[in-house]
Design a protein around this motif. Structure first.
Motif, PDB file in Angstrom:
ATOM      1  N   ASP A  90      -0.033 -10.317   7.345  1.00  0.00           N
ATOM      2  CA  ASP A  90       0.727 -11.233   8.925  1.00  0.00           C
ATOM      3  C   ASP A  90       2.040 -10.361   7.656  1.00  0.00           C
ATOM      4  O   ASP A  90       3.129 -10.070   9.316  1.00  0.00           O
ATOM      5  CB  ASP A  90       1.244 -12.829   8.655  1.00  0.00           C
ATOM      6  N   GLU A  91       2.454  -9.903   6.996  1.00  0.00           N
ATOM      7  CA  GLU A  91       3.264  -8.853   6.391  1.00  0.00           C
ATOM      8  C   GLU A  91       3.220  -7.516   5.431  1.00  0.00           C
ATOM      9  O   GLU A  91       2.320  -7.799   4.694  1.00  0.00           O
ATOM     10  CB  GLU A  91       3.821 -10.220   5.972  1.00  0.00           C
ATOM     11  N   SER A  92       3.548  -7.093   4.929  1.00  0.00           N
ATOM     12  CA  SER A  92       3.130  -5.607   4.640  1.00  0.00           C
ATOM     13  C   SER A  92       4.488  -4.579   4.294  1.00  0.00           C
ATOM     14  O   SER A  92       5.143  -4.446   4.491  1.00  0.00           O
ATOM     15  CB  SER A  92       2.282  -4.867   5.378  1.00  0.00           C
ATOM     16  N   TYR A  93       3.903  -4.351   2.544  1.00  0.00           N
ATOM     17  CA  TYR A  93       5.325  -3.570   2.563  1.00  0.00           C
ATOM     18  C   TYR A  93       4.727  -2.410   1.755  1.00  0.00           C
ATOM     19  O   TYR A  93       3.513  -2.351   0.792  1.00  0.00           O
ATOM     20  CB  TYR A  93       5.852  -4.260   0.984  1.00  0.00           C
ATOM     21  N   ALA A  94       5.373  -1.168   2.290  1.00  0.00           N
ATOM     22  CA  ALA A  94       5.094   0.096   1.795  1.00  0.00           C
ATOM     23  C   ALA A  94       5.986   0.173   0.164  1.00  0.00           C
ATOM     24  O   ALA A  94       7.280   0.498   0.488  1.00  0.00           O
ATOM     25  CB  ALA A  94       4.817   1.440   2.562  1.00  0.00           C
ATOM     26  N   VAL A  95       5.197   1.023  -0.543  1.00  0.00           N
ATOM     27  CA  VAL A  95       6.701   1.688  -1.656  1.00  0.00           C
ATOM     28  C   VAL A  95       6.614   2.742  -1.856  1.00  0.00           C
ATOM     29  O   VAL A  95       6.675   3.636  -0.065  1.00  0.00           O
ATOM     30  CB  VAL A  95       5.322   2.039  -2.753  1.00  0.00           C
ATOM     31  N   ALA A  96       7.790   3.238  -2.164  1.00  0.00           N
ATOM     32  CA  ALA A  96       8.963   3.936  -1.577  1.00  0.00           C
ATOM     33  C   ALA A  96       7.981   5.326  -1.439  1.00  0.00           C
ATOM     34  O   ALA A  96       8.317   6.573  -0.628  1.00  0.00           O
ATOM     35  CB  ALA A  96       9.911   4.444  -2.798  1.00  0.00           C
ATOM     36  N   ASN A  97       6.924   5.523  -2.318  1.00  0.00           N
ATOM     37  CA  ASN A  97       6.136   7.160  -2.561  1.00  0.00           C
ATOM     38  C   ASN A  97       4.493   6.863  -1.386  1.00  0.00           C
ATOM     39  O   ASN A  97       4.242   8.125  -1.162  1.00  0.00           O
ATOM     40  CB  ASN A  97       5.650   6.745  -3.906  1.00  0.00           C
ATOM     41  N   ALA A  98       4.942   5.506  -0.588  1.00  0.00           N
ATOM     42  CA  ALA A  98       3.851   5.656   0.887  1.00  0.00           C
ATOM     43  C   ALA A  98       4.331   7.047   1.523  1.00  0.00           C
ATOM     44  O   ALA A  98       5.463   7.790   1.801  1.00  0.00           O
ATOM     45  CB  ALA A  98       3.875   5.054   1.202  1.00  0.00           C
ATOM     46  N   SER A  99       2.816   6.887   3.083  1.00  0.00           N
ATOM     47  CA  SER A  99       3.322   8.316   3.309  1.00  0.00           C
ATOM     48  C   SER A  99       4.417   8.085   4.215  1.00  0.00           C
ATOM     49  O   SER A  99       4.246   6.991   4.776  1.00  0.00           O
ATOM     50  CB  SER A  99       1.610   8.870   4.044  1.00  0.00           C
ATOM     51  N   GLY A 104       0.717  -0.904  -0.029  1.00  0.00           N
ATOM     52  CA  GLY A 104       0.007  -0.170   0.267  1.00  0.00           C
ATOM     53  C   GLY A 104       0.964   1.547  -0.196  1.00  0.00           C
ATOM     54  O   GLY A 104       2.346   1.447  -0.162  1.00  0.00           O
ATOM     55  N   ASP A 105       0.196   2.541  -0.158  1.00  0.00           N
ATOM     56  CA  ASP A 105       0.892   3.562  -0.011  1.00  0.00           C
ATOM     57  C   ASP A 105      -0.155   5.174   0.787  1.00  0.00           C
ATOM     58  O   ASP A 105       0.753   5.433   1.217  1.00  0.00           O
ATOM     59  CB  ASP A 105       0.588   4.156  -1.781  1.00  0.00           C
TER      60      ASP A 105
END
Length: 363
Positions: free
Chosen positions: A326-335, A313-314
């Motif tokens: 259980d695991e989450s990844y923020a894109v580089a442009n995320a808040s 998400g972002d």
């Protein structure tokens, strides 16, 4: 849609999920370890017994020696098998699901899925990897975006207001706006003389209506809707079926008034922002406060019996998505707020960050 955030009201659950554990693996290793210790002690006892017997009973030494050799060979065989078995123990495979947001996450700056991302997603689905989307978008503008992706799993729409089965074209779950809030929306429309576009649900189906007097921006936006829209204003008969309301205007004044009036209602979430895809376009979206990506992901976890879920998400509406995963990844442009609770940060949406991550799953 990708947004410049101006203000919002939200009611996000803080519940967290516990990571699943591979109990079978741990139990197996413990059993093998205990058995190995016991067998080693037995071997030492037999060797001691052999030495003691050889001294006291020399005339039995030949028979005893043969017996001891056989016993030791047996334990040697058991040791070898034990080592082999420990090395070949595998952590039981878990049923996994990968869920991504669209705008600002999977979609690029043109609000579309890049050819590379499309190629990767098609490959992982073909290999049997479970993949779906969780978006704030409504059915008005979603199916044309993902039309080239063979999504087999239900998708989360309008931040959880609906969970929709694309293959069977039906809703598995919906969260309508409550009657009290519905009346508040009608009253505020009367005060501003501003009407919108709406998504309703009935008999597990989605339907859309557009006001008979839309603003120019709303009319242009809904002209290419993925959902057939009926021209009508919101009426009392719709009070138990309204899932989503969208208002668009070139000026923020009326929408600001609507937002300021409705934001104190804890039964709804009002998302007021300036759209980055269109110039001079202000938007207000309204859904039930009970409609969150968290609750929608929990529904899918039970629906598909998933033991492990990974999310991407972002923005602010992905906080509840991350809390359900259980695991989450923020894109580089995320808040920065989302990055703070993410497992890690990956490449940006314009660098195909989600697809780059998923490509590592390919065999």
């Amino acid at each position: 849609m990708q947004k410049i955030k101006i203000s919002r009201s939200e009611n996000v659950s803080q519940a967290q999920q516990i990571h699943p554990r591979s109990r079978e693996f741990v139990t197996s290793v413990l059993r093998f370890t205990v058995f190995r210790i016991v067998s080693s002690h037995l071997t030492c006892c037999i060797l001691f017994f052999y030495t003691f017997s050889a001294v006291l009973f020399m005339h039995f030494s030949v028979y005893l020696f043969a017996y001891i050799v056989i016993i030791n060979l047996l334990f040697l065989f058991l040791h070898v098998m034990l080592k082999f078995k420990i090395k070949t123990v595998r952590i039981p495979s878990m049923k996994k699901l990968y869920i991504t947001d669209l705008d600002g996450t999977l979609l690029n700056q043109n609000a579309s899925i890049s050819p590379y991302s499309e190629q990767v997603i098609k490959k992982i689905i073909k290999q049997g990897i479970h993949f779906t989307i969780a978006t704030g978008r409504s059915p008005i503008r979603i199916f044309s975006i993902v039309q080239n992706i063979p999504l087999k799993l239900p998708v989360i729409l309008m931040n959880g207001a609906a969970i929709y089965d694309i293959e069977n074209q039906e809703c598995l779950s919906t969260v309508p706006i409550c009657k009290t809030s519905f009346q508040g929306i009608l009253d505020t429309e009367q005060k501003t003389n501003l009407r919108g576009g709406y998504i309703l649900t009935q008999n597990n189906q989605l339907s859309g209506i557009i006001t008979v007097s839309p603003t120019l921006l709303l009319q242009t936006y809904l002209k290419t809707s993925d959902l057939t829209l009926i021209h009508s204003n919101l009426e009392q008969k719709d009070k138990e079926t309204l899932l989503y309301a969208l208002y668009m205007d070139s000026s923020s004044q009326k929408l600001q008034f609507m937002y300021d009036t409705l934001k104190h209602d804890s039964n709804i979430i009002c998302d007021f922002y300036k759209d980055v895809y269109r110039q001079n376009c202000w938007c207000l979206e309204i859904t039930s406060s009970q409609a969150t990506k968290y609750s929608a992901v929990q529904f899918l976890r039970n629906y598909g019996s998933y033991e492990y879920i990974t999310g991407f998400g972002d923005s602010w509406n992905d906080i509840s998505l991350f809390q359900a995963c259980d695991e989450s990844y923020a894109v580089a442009n995320a808040s920065s707020k989302l990055k703070a609770i993410a497992t890690a940060t990956i490449k940006s949406n314009i660098e195909d960050g989600v697809a780059d991550f998923l490509s590592k799953l390919l065999k």
